[in-house]
Design a protein around this motif. Structure first.
Motif, PDB file in Angstrom:
ATOM      1  N   ILE A 157       9.090   1.859   6.981  1.00 21.58           N
ATOM      2  CA  ILE A 157       7.993   2.968   7.242  1.00 21.58           C
ATOM      3  C   ILE A 157       8.090   3.640   8.752  1.00 21.58           C
ATOM      4  O   ILE A 157       7.944   4.561   9.109  1.00 21.58           O
ATOM      5  CB  ILE A 157       6.877   2.516   6.872  1.00 21.58           C
ATOM      6  CG1 ILE A 157       6.591   2.038   5.305  1.00 21.58           C
ATOM      7  CG2 ILE A 157       5.430   3.488   7.181  1.00 21.58           C
ATOM      8  CD1 ILE A 157       5.297   1.740   4.821  1.00 21.58           C
ATOM      9  N   PHE A 158       8.251   2.222   9.612  1.00 18.02           N
ATOM     10  CA  PHE A 158       7.994   2.683  11.226  1.00 18.02           C
ATOM     11  C   PHE A 158       9.673   2.800  11.854  1.00 18.02           C
ATOM     12  O   PHE A 158       9.448   3.001  13.202  1.00 18.02           O
ATOM     13  CB  PHE A 158       7.347   1.559  11.705  1.00 18.02           C
ATOM     14  CG  PHE A 158       5.864   1.255  11.135  1.00 18.02           C
ATOM     15  CD1 PHE A 158       4.851   2.098  11.581  1.00 18.02           C
ATOM     16  CD2 PHE A 158       5.624   0.170  10.248  1.00 18.02           C
ATOM     17  CE1 PHE A 158       3.741   1.939  11.059  1.00 18.02           C
ATOM     18  CE2 PHE A 158       4.232   0.299   9.651  1.00 18.02           C
ATOM     19  CZ  PHE A 158       3.342   1.149   9.914  1.00 18.02           C
ATOM     20  N   LYS A 159      10.465   2.719  10.954  1.00 18.98           N
ATOM     21  CA  LYS A 159      11.841   3.114  11.583  1.00 18.98           C
ATOM     22  C   LYS A 159      12.513   4.517  10.885  1.00 18.98           C
ATOM     23  O   LYS A 159      13.502   4.789  11.214  1.00 18.98           O
ATOM     24  CB  LYS A 159      12.848   2.090  11.163  1.00 18.98           C
ATOM     25  CG  LYS A 159      12.663   0.482  11.760  1.00 18.98           C
ATOM     26  CD  LYS A 159      13.641  -0.434  11.129  1.00 18.98           C
ATOM     27  CE  LYS A 159      13.345  -1.783  11.605  1.00 18.98           C
ATOM     28  NZ  LYS A 159      14.453  -2.779  11.081  1.00 18.98           N
ATOM     29  N   MET A 163       6.004   9.679   3.621  1.00 19.64           N
ATOM     30  CA  MET A 163       6.471   9.539   2.476  1.00 19.64           C
ATOM     31  C   MET A 163       6.631   8.094   2.063  1.00 19.64           C
ATOM     32  O   MET A 163       6.383   7.743   1.004  1.00 19.64           O
ATOM     33  CB  MET A 163       7.695  10.385   2.140  1.00 19.64           C
ATOM     34  CG  MET A 163       8.348  10.415   1.010  1.00 19.64           C
ATOM     35  SD  MET A 163       9.969  11.139   1.120  1.00 19.64           S
ATOM     36  CE  MET A 163      10.961   9.841   1.931  1.00 19.64           C
ATOM     37  N   LEU A 164       7.281   7.403   2.882  1.00 18.17           N
ATOM     38  CA  LEU A 164       7.382   5.973   2.779  1.00 18.17           C
ATOM     39  C   LEU A 164       6.282   5.235   2.529  1.00 18.17           C
ATOM     40  O   LEU A 164       6.204   4.246   1.928  1.00 18.17           O
ATOM     41  CB  LEU A 164       8.365   5.311   3.849  1.00 18.17           C
ATOM     42  CG  LEU A 164       9.933   5.864   3.845  1.00 18.17           C
ATOM     43  CD1 LEU A 164      10.693   5.287   5.112  1.00 18.17           C
ATOM     44  CD2 LEU A 164      10.549   5.424   2.669  1.00 18.17           C
ATOM     45  N   ILE A 167       2.432   2.291  -1.245  1.00 18.20           N
ATOM     46  CA  ILE A 167       1.054   2.237  -1.778  1.00 18.20           C
ATOM     47  C   ILE A 167       1.012   2.137  -3.349  1.00 18.20           C
ATOM     48  O   ILE A 167       0.529   1.873  -4.035  1.00 18.20           O
ATOM     49  CB  ILE A 167       0.060   3.286  -1.370  1.00 18.20           C
ATOM     50  CG1 ILE A 167      -0.111   3.056   0.328  1.00 18.20           C
ATOM     51  CG2 ILE A 167      -1.227   3.286  -2.042  1.00 18.20           C
ATOM     52  CD1 ILE A 167      -1.204   3.859   1.105  1.00 18.20           C
ATOM     53  N   THR A 168       1.934   3.488  -3.708  1.00 18.04           N
ATOM     54  CA  THR A 168       2.277   3.800  -5.181  1.00 18.04           C
ATOM     55  C   THR A 168       2.995   2.326  -5.906  1.00 18.04           C
ATOM     56  O   THR A 168       2.439   1.850  -7.083  1.00 18.04           O
ATOM     57  CB  THR A 168       3.048   4.892  -5.386  1.00 18.04           C
ATOM     58  OG1 THR A 168       2.275   6.089  -4.635  1.00 18.04           O
ATOM     59  CG2 THR A 168       3.349   5.226  -6.831  1.00 18.04           C
ATOM     60  N   GLN A 222      -3.430  -5.670  -2.255  1.00 23.30           N
ATOM     61  CA  GLN A 222      -4.646  -4.969  -2.000  1.00 23.30           C
ATOM     62  C   GLN A 222      -5.180  -4.903  -0.517  1.00 23.30           C
ATOM     63  O   GLN A 222      -5.147  -3.985   0.148  1.00 23.30           O
ATOM     64  CB  GLN A 222      -5.860  -5.114  -3.038  1.00 23.30           C
ATOM     65  CG  GLN A 222      -6.756  -4.053  -2.871  1.00 23.30           C
ATOM     66  CD  GLN A 222      -6.278  -2.823  -3.150  1.00 23.30           C
ATOM     67  OE1 GLN A 222      -5.519  -2.376  -4.276  1.00 23.30           O
ATOM     68  NE2 GLN A 222      -6.543  -1.704  -2.279  1.00 23.30           N
ATOM     69  N   LYS A 223      -5.284  -6.069  -0.083  1.00 22.53           N
ATOM     70  CA  LYS A 223      -5.670  -6.427   1.299  1.00 22.53           C
ATOM     71  C   LYS A 223      -4.490  -5.937   2.195  1.00 22.53           C
ATOM     72  O   LYS A 223      -4.863  -5.425   3.146  1.00 22.53           O
ATOM     73  CB  LYS A 223      -5.790  -7.932   1.496  1.00 22.53           C
ATOM     74  CG  LYS A 223      -6.393  -8.205   2.790  1.00 22.53           C
ATOM     75  CD  LYS A 223      -6.636  -9.666   3.040  1.00 22.53           C
ATOM     76  CE  LYS A 223      -6.997  -9.999   4.478  1.00 22.53           C
ATOM     77  NZ  LYS A 223      -7.269 -11.374   4.910  1.00 22.53           N
ATOM     78  N   ALA A 224      -3.344  -6.120   2.119  1.00 16.35           N
ATOM     79  CA  ALA A 224      -2.300  -5.764   3.005  1.00 16.35           C
ATOM     80  C   ALA A 224      -2.479  -4.146   2.995  1.00 16.35           C
ATOM     81  O   ALA A 224      -2.104  -3.535   4.018  1.00 16.35           O
ATOM     82  CB  ALA A 224      -0.996  -6.113   2.467  1.00 16.35           C
ATOM     83  N   ILE A 225      -2.437  -3.592   1.821  1.00 13.70           N
ATOM     84  CA  ILE A 225      -2.632  -2.039   1.795  1.00 13.70           C
ATOM     85  C   ILE A 225      -3.606  -1.451   2.515  1.00 13.70           C
ATOM     86  O   ILE A 225      -3.682  -0.592   3.162  1.00 13.70           O
ATOM     87  CB  ILE A 225      -2.596  -1.577   0.384  1.00 13.70           C
ATOM     88  CG1 ILE A 225      -1.144  -1.864  -0.291  1.00 13.70           C
ATOM     89  CG2 ILE A 225      -2.959  -0.171   0.267  1.00 13.70           C
ATOM     90  CD1 ILE A 225      -1.066  -1.320  -1.773  1.00 13.70           C
TER      91      ILE A 225
END
Length: 389
Positions: free
Chosen positions: A281-283, A292-293, A298-299, A308-311
């Motif tokens: 996501i951050f690269k 988009m990533l 999340i999906t 859930q906590k990480a999201i």
């Protein structure tokens, strides 16, 4: 008058001296050279050579007397020429005592490079045959005070620092008869020539909004203009101080720290795929691909309660962690994290590790400042750029 110079590889000596002693031939050679030097001095003073008859001479040679000279290569015995009138005086002792200054600077350099005062004292004793107290070595380092003060208070108004990294590391300091933790606040800027500079540091109490605000105020008072981006971890006091002191600047949350915060909220087992996806996501090459990533992440994992906590952590901090995308792509990998400052923190810790506990805050400021100044002089030397265009 003939000029005689001696040079020593002090770095090599300080590495080898703990296991071996200097070759006596070196000292013997210098004795011969210096005795010859002083003999020539006396000849020039008298304007004639030994055994040369001159009816107009005003003085006569009167043998020698013994005197030791302590140089940075050890104690050496010399035969000092004299004249009957006593008016002749050699300059050798004055000239070569100046080498002690270089030696003292080398002692300071050893301390700055992480050699303990105890070991420095031992090196001096091996080199010179003379004992030097630890307190003397410590006192010598005080010669750094005006140098560090001038460097740490230099104006910042002569350049514009587009990106500023800030972080703190901790050291132990003795204060009011007890040992306490002190934070070393460090700011690294990237100037208009794409070169890194350590633009400020401070030794103070634990991280808080008040202490970070005071640190930022000291930078602003020296002429620092609000940068385009301030890169740091997500310490609450630091974030609040940035928002208050640098209006108009964006804050970039360190992606390395942010990813760790998210993965710490993930399950320990069977999460390799999620961890890999998170890093991507951050690269991403652009902010659109990154978003988009993120949505795909999340999906894909949103229906699993273990994620859930990480999201929630990702969703809450994402925008602060992607501010680097507003800057030129060539800068992205450099400005999305505080890795560059972590390396400096590591260097500070490595160099001060031998001290363990600083005797007072002044000595901490002195030595940490010397380490940072030394690092600053070489970080982007020779016209090297931090960003490659």
């Amino acid at each position: 008058m003939t000029q005689i110079n001696f040079t020593l590889n002090f770095d090599q000596l300080k590495e080898e001296v703990m296991q071996s002693s200097l070759n006596d031939v070196i000292k013997s050679s210098i004795v011969v050279v210096l005795n010859k030097y002083m003999e020539e001095e006396r000849n020039q003073f008298m304007n004639n050579a030994s055994y040369e008859r001159d009816g107009e001479r005003s003085d006569y040679r009167n043998g020698y007397y013994d005197r030791d000279l302590v140089l940075n290569i050890g104690r050496i015995p010399l035969k000092v020429p004299r004249t009957r009138s006593g008016e002749f005086s050699t300059q050798a002792f004055e000239k070569y005592s100046r080498s002690d200054q270089a030696f003292l600077l080398s002692m300071v350099e050893m301390v700055v490079n992480g050699v303990s005062t105890r070991k420095v004292s031992k090196v001096v004793e091996q080199l010179c045959g003379e004992k030097v107290s630890k307190s003397m070595v410590s006192d010598l380092t005080k010669e750094l005070d005006p140098i560090i003060k001038e460097w740490s208070e230099r104006p910042l108004s002569t350049d514009y620092y587009r990106y500023v990294y800030v972080d703190a590391t901790y050291i132990k300091v003795r204060e009011f008869h007890k040992v306490v933790s002190k934070a070393v606040y460090i700011a690294l800027g990237v100037n208009s020539n794409d070169e890194r500079e350590i633009i400020g540091f401070k030794v103070s109490g634990v991280e808080s909004k008040a202490n970070w605000s005071d640190f930022f105020e000291s930078l602003i008072s020296r002429g620092l203009h609000a940068p385009k981006l301030i890169i740091s971890d997500a310490h609450e006091g630091l974030k609040s101080a940035v928002q208050e002191k640098f209006l108009g600047s964006s804050w970039q949350r360190c992606t390395v720290h942010f990813i760790k915060n998210i993965t710490d909220a993930m399950p320990k087992k069977d999460s390799a795929e999620a961890r890999h996806h998170l890093k991507e996501i951050f690269k991403a090459q652009s902010i659109d691909i990154s978003r988009m990533l993120k949505e795909e992440f999340i999906t894909k994992f949103g229906d699993d309660k273990k994620y859930q906590k990480a999201i929630n952590v990702l969703d809450e901090g994402y925008e602060d962690a992607v501010q680097f995308y507003t800057e030129p792509p060539v800068t992205h990998r450099h400005i999305r994290s505080t890795n560059v400052l972590e390396r400096i923190n590591g260097e500070v810790k490595r160099r001060v590790r031998v001290i363990r506990i600083f005797p007072n805050p002044e000595s901490a400021f002195r030595l940490v400042g010397a380490v940072l100044k030394d690092y600053d002089a070489s970080v982007d030397s020779g016209g090297r750029k931090y960003f490659y265009r």
